[in-house]
Enzyme design. Sequence first.
Site, PDB file in Angstrom:
ATOM      1  N   MET A  19      39.345  30.550  56.133  1.00 29.54           N
ATOM      2  CA  MET A  19      40.199  29.904  55.139  1.00 29.54           C
ATOM      3  C   MET A  19      41.612  29.714  55.709  1.00 29.54           C
ATOM      4  O   MET A  19      42.553  29.424  54.967  1.00 29.54           O
ATOM      5  CB  MET A  19      40.256  30.742  53.855  1.00 29.54           C
ATOM      6  CG  MET A  19      38.872  30.913  53.219  1.00 29.54           C
ATOM      7  SD  MET A  19      38.939  31.318  51.475  1.00 29.54           S
ATOM      8  CE  MET A  19      39.767  32.892  51.514  1.00 29.54           C
ATOM      9  N   GLN A  73      30.048  40.039  52.262  1.00 29.56           N
ATOM     10  CA  GLN A  73      29.846  38.633  52.610  1.00 29.56           C
ATOM     11  C   GLN A  73      28.836  38.515  53.752  1.00 29.56           C
ATOM     12  O   GLN A  73      27.926  37.678  53.708  1.00 29.56           O
ATOM     13  CB  GLN A  73      31.183  37.998  53.012  1.00 29.56           C
ATOM     14  CG  GLN A  73      31.061  36.636  53.647  1.00 29.56           C
ATOM     15  CD  GLN A  73      32.409  35.954  53.786  1.00 29.56           C
ATOM     16  OE1 GLN A  73      32.899  35.349  52.847  1.00 29.56           O
ATOM     17  NE2 GLN A  73      33.005  36.061  54.952  1.00 29.56           N
ATOM     18  N   GLY A  88      42.290  38.907  63.469  1.00 34.33           N
ATOM     19  CA  GLY A  88      40.903  39.084  63.026  1.00 34.33           C
ATOM     20  C   GLY A  88      40.107  37.806  63.261  1.00 34.33           C
ATOM     21  O   GLY A  88      39.052  37.817  63.914  1.00 34.33           O
ATOM     22  N   HIS A  89      40.638  36.693  62.768  1.00 35.63           N
ATOM     23  CA  HIS A  89      39.969  35.399  62.988  1.00 35.63           C
ATOM     24  C   HIS A  89      39.814  35.117  64.489  1.00 35.63           C
ATOM     25  O   HIS A  89      38.778  34.631  64.948  1.00 35.63           O
ATOM     26  CB  HIS A  89      40.796  34.257  62.393  1.00 35.63           C
ATOM     27  CG  HIS A  89      41.062  34.366  60.918  1.00 35.63           C
ATOM     28  ND1 HIS A  89      42.313  34.585  60.404  1.00 35.63           N
ATOM     29  CD2 HIS A  89      40.231  34.271  59.851  1.00 35.63           C
ATOM     30  CE1 HIS A  89      42.250  34.611  59.077  1.00 35.63           C
ATOM     31  NE2 HIS A  89      41.009  34.432  58.718  1.00 35.63           N
ATOM     32  N   ASP A 127      34.646  41.822  55.823  1.00 37.41           N
ATOM     33  CA  ASP A 127      34.018  41.313  54.594  1.00 37.41           C
ATOM     34  C   ASP A 127      32.522  41.603  54.676  1.00 37.41           C
ATOM     35  O   ASP A 127      31.695  40.690  54.811  1.00 37.41           O
ATOM     36  CB  ASP A 127      34.310  39.821  54.441  1.00 37.41           C
ATOM     37  CG  ASP A 127      35.805  39.555  54.367  1.00 37.41           C
ATOM     38  OD1 ASP A 127      36.384  39.811  53.316  1.00 37.41           O
ATOM     39  OD2 ASP A 127      36.397  39.132  55.381  1.00 37.41           O
ATOM     40  N   VAL A 154      39.579  43.986  62.739  1.00 35.91           N
ATOM     41  CA  VAL A 154      40.807  44.130  63.520  1.00 35.91           C
ATOM     42  C   VAL A 154      41.889  44.669  62.598  1.00 35.91           C
ATOM     43  O   VAL A 154      42.049  44.187  61.468  1.00 35.91           O
ATOM     44  CB  VAL A 154      41.224  42.776  64.133  1.00 35.91           C
ATOM     45  CG1 VAL A 154      42.531  42.910  64.899  1.00 35.91           C
ATOM     46  CG2 VAL A 154      40.121  42.245  65.043  1.00 35.91           C
TER      47      VAL A 154
HETATM   48  P1  AMP Z   1      38.881  34.388  55.775  1.00 40.07           P
HETATM   49  O1  AMP Z   1      39.778  33.368  56.404  1.00 40.07           O
HETATM   50  O2  AMP Z   1      39.611  35.520  55.146  1.00 40.07           O
HETATM   51  O3  AMP Z   1      37.813  33.778  54.913  1.00 40.07           O
HETATM   52  O4  AMP Z   1      38.092  35.050  56.978  1.00 40.07           O
HETATM   53  C1  AMP Z   1      37.352  34.278  57.882  1.00 40.07           C
HETATM   54  C2  AMP Z   1      36.520  35.184  58.746  1.00 40.07           C
HETATM   55  O5  AMP Z   1      37.385  36.098  59.443  1.00 40.07           O
HETATM   56  C3  AMP Z   1      35.560  36.059  57.929  1.00 40.07           C
HETATM   57  O6  AMP Z   1      34.337  36.175  58.629  1.00 40.07           O
HETATM   58  C4  AMP Z   1      36.276  37.384  57.873  1.00 40.07           C
HETATM   59  O7  AMP Z   1      35.413  38.484  57.723  1.00 40.07           O
HETATM   60  C5  AMP Z   1      36.955  37.420  59.226  1.00 40.07           C
HETATM   61  N1  AMP Z   1      38.083  38.356  59.185  1.00 40.07           N
HETATM   62  C6  AMP Z   1      39.080  38.401  58.280  1.00 40.07           C
HETATM   63  N2  AMP Z   1      39.901  39.448  58.525  1.00 40.07           N
HETATM   64  C7  AMP Z   1      39.385  40.080  59.605  1.00 40.07           C
HETATM   65  C8  AMP Z   1      39.770  41.232  60.352  1.00 40.07           C
HETATM   66  N3  AMP Z   1      40.841  41.953  60.028  1.00 40.07           N
HETATM   67  N4  AMP Z   1      39.006  41.598  61.399  1.00 40.07           N
HETATM   68  C9  AMP Z   1      37.906  40.877  61.740  1.00 40.07           C
HETATM   69  N5  AMP Z   1      37.494  39.777  61.085  1.00 40.07           N
HETATM   70  C10 AMP Z   1      38.221  39.388  60.035  1.00 40.07           C
END
Ligand code: AMP
Length: 289
Positions: free
Chosen positions: A28, A151, A34-35, A148, A174
């Site tokens: 998103m 998810q 993390g991303h 997540d 992360v």
């Molecule tokens: P989001 O943009 O929040 O929908 O996240 C997109 C992807 O990044 C999803 O698969 C999340 O699980 C992953 N994600 C978000 N935060 C982290 C993090 N801190 N460490 C690893 N993956 C993450």
Amino acid sequence: MKTIRTIEEMRDELKKVIGQSVGYVPTMGYLHEGHLSLVKRARKENDVVVMSIFVNPLQFGPNEDFERYPRDEARDKRLAEQHGVDLLFIPTVDVMYPNEMGIEMKVTKGTDVLCGRSRPGHFDGVATVLTKFFHIIQPDRAYFGLKDAQQFAVVNTLVSHFNFPIQLVGLPTVREEDGLAKSSRNVYLSEEERKEAKTLYEALKLGQKMVMDGEKDVDLIVQKVKTYITEHMNATIDYVEMLSYPELNEIKRVDEQVILAVAIYYKNARLIDNIILSPDGKQVETIIR
Ligand code: AMP
């Protein structure tokens, strides 16, 4: 890197790379490490890396943060390019949902627990948008963060029950230096909240230590974790739960792979975190399905 805004253009680009492996990272946006860890892994394992940035209205409840969800396309583009994304897909809501949906996915397993209970319809929205993205992009592998974890479990069911020929790669959470899981939503935290937010990971580690020390009683572990959070945070607990993973069944004892997951509310933010543990308490950081 090419930035793509329409489905037709995406399909045209993918026709040019037929025969090459495609790794897909759905996000998103408002990218953080993390991303980017997902992109790095996708880059290693595939010829072509596709990232989508789409704040999906279907997965937000009426009182949630769809409107104020943080967005910064210029910065995201820069980061995506630096980390080796080949095709960056940024569709608008109109591109993804030109008409009111006449058919939607309904997740019927694993949603009466954890975030599914407090966010009704959330995982239906996730499953619907991912079904669309999987059809548009047709990746060989898709990359998700175990931050997540519910998810990831739902996507695992989606891919297996709807026969998507996609390998799922779930990667470690992360964290910031103090242990707080990185999240686009951390910008909602006040200074005070940001300071005490590390408590969540400390509480999870406390639960992990209990399992490592041989504790098997789920209720006892959950109680200890709740108490630790209550004593160290000025937040409202949404849930602390320990379930089998990825099945997300309720359990009494730690005899199989489990998830210990927490969610709390602050005034302007909701934070989630979890750890996945084997029965001896070792952390499971990566899952490939
Ligand atoms: P989001 O943009 O929040 O929908 O996240 C997109 C992807 O990044 C999803 O698969 C999340 O699980 C992953 N994600 C978000 N935060 C982290 C993090 N801190 N460490 C690893 N993956 C993450």
